[in-house]
Scaffold this motif. Sequence first.
Motif, PDB file in Angstrom:
ATOM      1  N   GLU A  27       0.824  -1.211   0.000  1.00 14.38           N
ATOM      2  CA  GLU A  27       0.000   0.000   0.000  1.00 14.38           C
ATOM      3  C   GLU A  27       0.859   1.263   0.000  1.00 14.38           C
ATOM      4  N   ASP A  78      -6.777   1.114 -13.873  1.00 11.98           N
ATOM      5  CA  ASP A  78      -7.211   0.270 -12.761  1.00 11.98           C
ATOM      6  C   ASP A  78      -6.788   0.910 -11.437  1.00 11.98           C
ATOM      7  N   ALA A  80      -6.902  -0.183  -8.553  1.00 15.98           N
ATOM      8  CA  ALA A  80      -6.379  -1.133  -7.565  1.00 15.98           C
ATOM      9  C   ALA A  80      -4.870  -1.338  -7.690  1.00 15.98           C
TER      10      ALA A  80
END
Length: 267
Positions: A27, A78, A80
Motif C-alpha cells: 500500500e 485500474d 487497484a
Amino acid sequence: MRRLWVGNCNSEYMVDRLEELDPREREGTPVVAARMVWLLRDGDALMLPQPVDPSFVAHVGALMGFDPARVDLLVPQDAAVRVLGQEELLRPEFLDRVRKVVAGEIRAYMSDRGIAALASAVGLPGGAVSTFDASGGAELFNSKAVFRALAAGLGVPVPDGAVCATRGDLERALDRLAAPTGAVIVKADRMGGGAGNVLCRTDPTVPPAGAALTLPLGRALDREAILAHTGLATTHAPRGQVVAETYHPHCRSLCLEVLCPAARVGG
C-alpha cells in the motif's frame, strides 16, 4: 531532451515473491513512487501506480522550477494497482497513452528488465536501456547475496553471515551466527524495507528492528520452523537463496550522502 520517468518500485524484478510482500509495504509503494515528482522538469512525463495530489506537484514545481502544466503524469486505469510491474506497464491501453508522450530518454526507479521491455514496446531507440540493464544487471545491486560477495572481495566489513542455497547451509549457519548475540536475522535475497526478513532469537525481548517476522531460536523444533519458513530444500532453493547474519541489537544506523556534481567542461 524530454525524459520518461517510471515509478516501478517493488516490481517483480526488485522483490522476490511479490505476492508475499507485506500489505502495508504494498500500500505504501505509490507513496515511494511519488517521490520521483522531484526529478521532473518541463516537458517530462512520469508513470506512477496511483495519482498524485496536484497541490503536491505544484509545491514541488515551485521549488524545482518546473510548470506542472508542462509535465505529464500517467497512471493505470485500474485504481487497484499499487505496483508498476511488467504486466501493468505493458497493458495495451497504457502503452497507447505512453506513446503519445514518449521521448528519447527513459529513467526508472529501477532500470530492470521490465523497463527494457517497455522501452522496446513504445519504440524508444535500442540504446535507451543499456544492454547491461536489459540483461538484469541493475537488479544485481538489489541482491543481498551479490552484495556480500562484493563486500568480501573489497574487504568491506559486514556482519558475520552466510549465503544459504540449501537446508544444510542454513542448519550449519544458525548456531554459529547466533553465538555472539543469541539472535540471527534471515533475509530473503531480494526484498526491501525489511520485507522478507525473519529475526530468529533466543531472547524474546530482543527488538525486531528491520524484520517483518520473529521466530524463536533454541529448540530443535524452532530450527525446523525456521527452515520450513525459508522453503530451502536439501539440494536447492525453490524460493530463492536466503542470507543469514548475526543480529546485533541496539545498534545505531549511520547514513552517508555523497554529492556528485556534474563534471566541469574544460576544468
